[in-house]
Design a protein around this motif. Structure first.
Motif, mmCIF file in Angstrom:
data_model
loop_
_atom_site.group_PDB
_atom_site.id
_atom_site.type_symbol
_atom_site.label_atom_id
_atom_site.label_comp_id
_atom_site.label_asym_id
_atom_site.label_seq_id
_atom_site.Cartn_x
_atom_site.Cartn_y
_atom_site.Cartn_z
ATOM 1 N N ASP A 116 4.392 10.271 -9.261
ATOM 2 C CA ASP A 116 3.990 10.408 -10.658
ATOM 3 C C ASP A 116 3.113 11.642 -10.871
ATOM 4 O O ASP A 116 3.241 12.334 -11.889
ATOM 5 N N ARG A 117 2.244 11.908 -9.935
ATOM 6 C CA ARG A 117 1.272 12.989 -10.109
ATOM 7 C C ARG A 117 1.889 14.364 -9.920
ATOM 8 O O ARG A 117 1.589 15.294 -10.680
ATOM 9 N N GLU A 127 2.535 1.754 -3.436
ATOM 10 C CA GLU A 127 1.610 2.222 -4.466
ATOM 11 C C GLU A 127 1.180 3.667 -4.226
ATOM 12 O O GLU A 127 1.047 4.458 -5.170
ATOM 13 N N ASP A 128 0.986 4.024 -2.965
ATOM 14 C CA ASP A 128 0.556 5.383 -2.650
ATOM 15 C C ASP A 128 1.642 6.400 -2.998
ATOM 16 O O ASP A 128 1.373 7.411 -3.658
ATOM 17 N N THR A 138 4.170 6.014 -5.002
ATOM 18 C CA THR A 138 4.402 5.999 -6.448
ATOM 19 C C THR A 138 3.411 6.907 -7.157
ATOM 20 O O THR A 138 3.773 7.676 -8.062
ATOM 21 N N ASP A 139 2.161 6.840 -6.740
ATOM 22 C CA ASP A 139 1.135 7.707 -7.330
ATOM 23 C C ASP A 139 1.439 9.177 -7.071
ATOM 24 O O ASP A 139 1.306 10.016 -7.965
ATOM 25 N N VAL A 140 1.869 9.505 -5.858
ATOM 26 C CA VAL A 140 2.199 10.891 -5.524
ATOM 27 C C VAL A 140 3.386 11.375 -6.355
ATOM 28 O O VAL A 140 3.379 12.491 -6.895
ATOM 29 N N SER A 157 8.450 -0.013 -15.139
ATOM 30 C CA SER A 157 8.298 1.447 -15.137
ATOM 31 C C SER A 157 9.318 2.095 -14.206
ATOM 32 O O SER A 157 9.809 3.195 -14.485
ATOM 33 N N TYR A 217 0.829 -1.205 0.000
ATOM 34 C CA TYR A 217 0.000 0.000 0.000
ATOM 35 C C TYR A 217 0.863 1.255 0.000
ATOM 36 O O TYR A 217 0.621 2.191 -0.768
#
Length: 416
Positions: free
Chosen positions: A157-158, A150-151, A153-155, A206, A147
């Protein structure tokens, strides 16, 4: 004995990496480091900062990179059977998820004091260390690691990744409003480290792709034009900012030879994980490493000067522990690839200096800085800041390959 293929036939010396006595000495120092930093466990949550003997300091401010580095370091320790490692990992993961994690705006705040936010900035430097901690914890089977990975990684990327240059931007306010236009090498270098570990933990290409793009910018673009020195600071469009000077530890002006050692080792690890293509990476890694050895070694006192001006002259002659640890990692990596007597000379020189001047044989851990007389100093640091650099210096030479330590440490742990 091993005979060098590119020598005149002379025999090379026995290499410390092959000697049981040296490897046992490294493991013993690792044990002392882990024992010292287990004292940082705060029963109220999070971790204490420690003074030089190992007592908690009154200031309970905890930076994001400190929390994450403890998780990562003790994850390495768990792979070799370090007592108490699970407790340290769990405490760090709880603090990351429940205190550093910003439930209002997303992302991870830079510093906390107790359970309160003391610095709400969102820095790429801190976030890539969250990725490193999550990936390392995942290799240990921690239930919340996926978790967290993934969290963050999203931050990343965003908010931080810039696809056109293939690099990470640096900083935002807590609510993601613009903080500055600064761009820097340091956060991107540590992003490579985190991405390689995340690739090893997940197999997701990635992460490897992003690591490669960052390396391309600095190794293919910047280093050859700058005499194989790496300027630290950049403008918003990724032009070298030769006038910038910020925090004296994290953003000093000019170039930082210690980062050249780190990037040299990371280039070799990326090359290894990419299948060892015929792209000249080993020669480039060596070129970067050798330039830093030449530029920065203090021939009178030992150790490495901290920063260079853009013309390669000494800017700040302060000497810290971490460039020595990173040089050890880089030299060990090239020795693993090819046995050269000159590399072995450096490897022994670095470890002899560390043993004589930097390792605290009485209390454990490494002294973070030295004064002009080679005595431990506290001009920049209070106590011992963390074990991240020094624990990797002792563990990386023990791993059988040149990829990131996690994979090799699992093998080492089974051997012991």
């Amino acid at each position: 004995m091993i005979t060098s293929s590119n020598s005149t036939g002379s025999k090379l010396p026995d290499f410390w990496l092959d000697q049981a006595e040296h490897r046992a000495w490294l493991l013993a120092d690792a044990g002392q480091q882990f024992a010292f930093f287990r004292k940082s466990l705060d029963p109220r949550g999070g971790f204490f900062n420690l003074d030089s003997p190992g007592n908690p300091l009154e200031d309970r401010t905890q930076d994001l990179h400190s929390t994450t580095r403890i998780v990562h370091s003790f994850a390495l320790g768990r792979h070799i059977g370090t007592p108490g490692a699970d407790v340290m990992i769990e405490q760090g993961m709880r603090h990351l998820l429940n205190v550093h994690r910003d439930r209002d705006h997303g992302g991870y705040v830079y510093a906390t004091r107790g359970r309160e936010v003391s610095d709400g900035r969102k820095l790429a430097y801190g976030h890539v260390f969250v990725l490193l901690a999550a990936a390392s914890a995942m290799t240990c089977g921690h239930p919340d690691a996926k978790y967290l990975l993934e969290d963050v990684t999203d931050v990343l990327d965003r908010y931080f990744w810039e696809e056109e240059p293939g690099l990470f931007a640096d900083e935002w306010n807590r609510d993601w409003t613009p903080f500055s236009t600064y761009r820097g090498m340091n956060a991107n270098m540590h992003a490579i480290e985190a991405m390689l570990t995340a690739f090893e933990a997940t197999g997701q290409t990635s992460y490897l792709r992003k690591a490669g793009r960052i390396l391309d910018f600095f190794i293919e673009g910047i280093a050859p034009r700058e005499g194989w020195r790496l300027p630290e600071h950049y403008t918003a469009d990724w032009q070298i900012d030769r006038l910038y000077e910020g925090n004296p530890m994290f953003r000093p002006a000019g170039s930082t030879p210690g980062h050249s050692f780190e990037l040299s080792r990371l280039l070799l690890q990326y090359w290894d994980l990419s299948g060892r293509p015929h792209d000249g990476s080993p020669a480039k890694a060596r070129r970067l490493m050798e330039q830093a050895l030449k530029d920065a070694w203090d021939t009178e006192r030992g150790g490495f000067i901290y920063t260079l001006a853009h013309d390669g002259t000494v800017a700040r002659a302060d000497r810290y522990w971490w460039p020595v640890t990173e040089a050890i990692g880089a030299v060990a990596a090239v020795i693993k690839l090819e046995r050269r007597s000159g590399d072995e000379e450096w490897y022994r020189r670095l470890w002899n200096f560390a043993a004589d001047r930097l390792i605290d044989h009485q209390n454990g851990g490494w002294f973070p800085e030295l004064d002009t007389g080679n005595r431990p100093a506290d001009k920049q640091f209070r106590g011992k800041p963390d074990l991240y650099h020094s624990i990797q210096a002792v563990l990386y030479p023990l791993t059988p390959g040149i990829s990131y330590p996690v994979r090799g440490l699992a093998v080492l742990g089974r051997e012991h």
